[in-house]
Design a protein around this motif. Structure first.
Motif, PDB file in Angstrom:
ATOM      1  N   GLU A   1       0.829  -1.204   0.000  1.00 47.42           N
ATOM      2  CA  GLU A   1       0.000   0.000   0.000  1.00 47.42           C
ATOM      3  C   GLU A   1       0.861   1.250   0.000  1.00 47.42           C
ATOM      4  O   GLU A   1       1.817   1.375   0.764  1.00 47.42           O
ATOM      5  CB  GLU A   1      -0.902   0.019   1.239  1.00 47.42           C
ATOM      6  CG  GLU A   1      -1.982   1.072   1.196  1.00 47.42           C
ATOM      7  CD  GLU A   1      -3.051   0.751   0.163  1.00 47.42           C
ATOM      8  OE1 GLU A   1      -3.527   1.696  -0.481  1.00 47.42           O
ATOM      9  OE2 GLU A   1      -3.385  -0.434   0.021  1.00 47.42           O
ATOM     10  N   GLY A   2       0.533   2.196  -0.911  1.00 50.15           N
ATOM     11  CA  GLY A   2       1.249   3.457  -0.988  1.00 50.15           C
ATOM     12  C   GLY A   2       2.426   3.453  -1.927  1.00 50.15           C
ATOM     13  O   GLY A   2       2.996   4.513  -2.219  1.00 50.15           O
ATOM     14  N   ARG A   3       2.805   2.299  -2.437  1.00 49.03           N
ATOM     15  CA  ARG A   3       3.933   2.229  -3.363  1.00 49.03           C
ATOM     16  C   ARG A   3       3.474   2.487  -4.788  1.00 49.03           C
ATOM     17  O   ARG A   3       2.385   2.085  -5.187  1.00 49.03           O
ATOM     18  CB  ARG A   3       4.603   0.849  -3.274  1.00 49.03           C
ATOM     19  CG  ARG A   3       5.294   0.603  -1.947  1.00 49.03           C
ATOM     20  CD  ARG A   3       5.744  -0.832  -1.761  1.00 49.03           C
ATOM     21  NE  ARG A   3       6.509  -1.335  -2.890  1.00 49.03           N
ATOM     22  CZ  ARG A   3       7.238  -2.457  -2.847  1.00 49.03           C
ATOM     23  NH1 ARG A   3       7.277  -3.156  -1.729  1.00 49.03           N
ATOM     24  NH2 ARG A   3       7.903  -2.860  -3.901  1.00 49.03           N
TER      25      ARG A   3
ATOM     26  N   GLN B   1       2.755  -0.837  -6.665  1.00 49.67           N
ATOM     27  CA  GLN B   1       1.904  -1.793  -5.956  1.00 49.67           C
ATOM     28  C   GLN B   1       1.369  -2.859  -6.909  1.00 49.67           C
ATOM     29  O   GLN B   1       0.918  -2.550  -8.016  1.00 49.67           O
ATOM     30  CB  GLN B   1       0.740  -1.067  -5.298  1.00 49.67           C
ATOM     31  CG  GLN B   1      -0.149  -1.952  -4.429  1.00 49.67           C
ATOM     32  CD  GLN B   1      -1.241  -1.159  -3.743  1.00 49.67           C
ATOM     33  OE1 GLN B   1      -1.585  -0.065  -4.167  1.00 49.67           O
ATOM     34  NE2 GLN B   1      -1.792  -1.713  -2.679  1.00 49.67           N
TER      35      GLN B   1
END
Length: 253
Positions: free
Chosen positions: A133-135, A138
């Motif tokens: 999450e947040g990459r 992803q």
């Protein structure tokens, strides 16, 4: 090639191709490259597929499932650790690309989100790796579950195998948003799940940068599940996690 979102652009085959100019090379020269997420972390290489001979061959009752029955056998959150499973928004919108080479039509049909022969029922899902999450990279994978009438599932797999061989040097398509060019098609190690499996990569481009699209398919009886992943960031071959494929294949009747 335009993209209209981040996660959706990377994961949603039907949504992406229904967006204006989303096909590879469509809209070339219309502005700076759009930013999108990739379906696998940078530098990640596909893990070896499980061997088809690692266990007893699966059996099937051969039923042609209804849409409701497909939804029942589709993966749900919690069945594969680390992945959130959800319906694919906008899955009623399909791509409009048509291959200029008839031999490549089966590949184009899958890219459009409308596999051939036309299924009796279709269900779309997305699988998102919540651990990332947040990459920007992803992992997000799209699933297309299709139920076929007698012989249709086998025909779909057979025609795709033939198309992968015939279209190795690439192909061009035309659609509502103009022409698209796919530079090559190559077979990948099959997932080794279900009664029959197939994997291949189609390479398009985003404002001149290569965009690998990876498809893993498994068939059990009259049901086919197509897993789709794309890498809009690094140009590396994206990964379709084997845990998703094997767990989904195990649920097919």
């Amino acid at each position: 090639m335009k993209v209209r979102g981040t996660v959706l652009a990377a994961s949603a085959l039907a949504v992406c191709l229904a967006a204006a100019g989303c096909g590879p090379d469509a809209g070339e020269g219309k502005g700076p490259a759009a930013k999108a997420t990739a379906s696998g972390p940078e530098g990640r290489e596909p893990r070896p597929a499980a061997s088809a001979s690692s266990g007893p061959a699966p059996t099937s009752d051969g039923r042609t499932l209804t849409e409701a029955q497909l939804a029942e056998v589709a993966l749900t959150t919690g069945e594969v650790p680390g992945f959130d499973i959800a319906p694919l928004p906008g899955s009623d919108e399909r791509g409009t690309e048509k291959s200029e080479d008839e031999a490549c039509r089966p590949i184009t049909a899958v890219i459009n989100g409308s596999p051939e022969p036309a299924p009796a029922a279709t269900v779309f899902r997305t699988a998102t790796d919540t651990r990332e999450e947040g990459r920007d990279d992803q992992t997000v994978v799209t699933e297309i579950l299709t139920a076929h009438r007698a012989g249709g599932a086998e025909e779909m797999m057979r025609s795709l195998r033939e198309a992968v061989r015939a279209c190795a040097d690439g192909f061009r398509t035309t659609g509502e948003d103009g022409p698209s060019t796919y530079t090559d098609v190559k077979a990948l190690p099959a997932p080794g799940a279900g009664q029959e499996s197939l994997a291949y990569q189609v390479t398009g481009s985003l404002e001149g940068a290569p965009v690998p699209l990876v498809f893993h398919l498994v068939r059990t009886g009259s049901t086919v599940v197509t897993f789709y992943a794309a890498d809009f960031l690094t140009g590396k071959t994206p990964e379709v996690p084997s845990a998703l494929v094997t767990r989904q294949a195990a649920k097919l009747p």
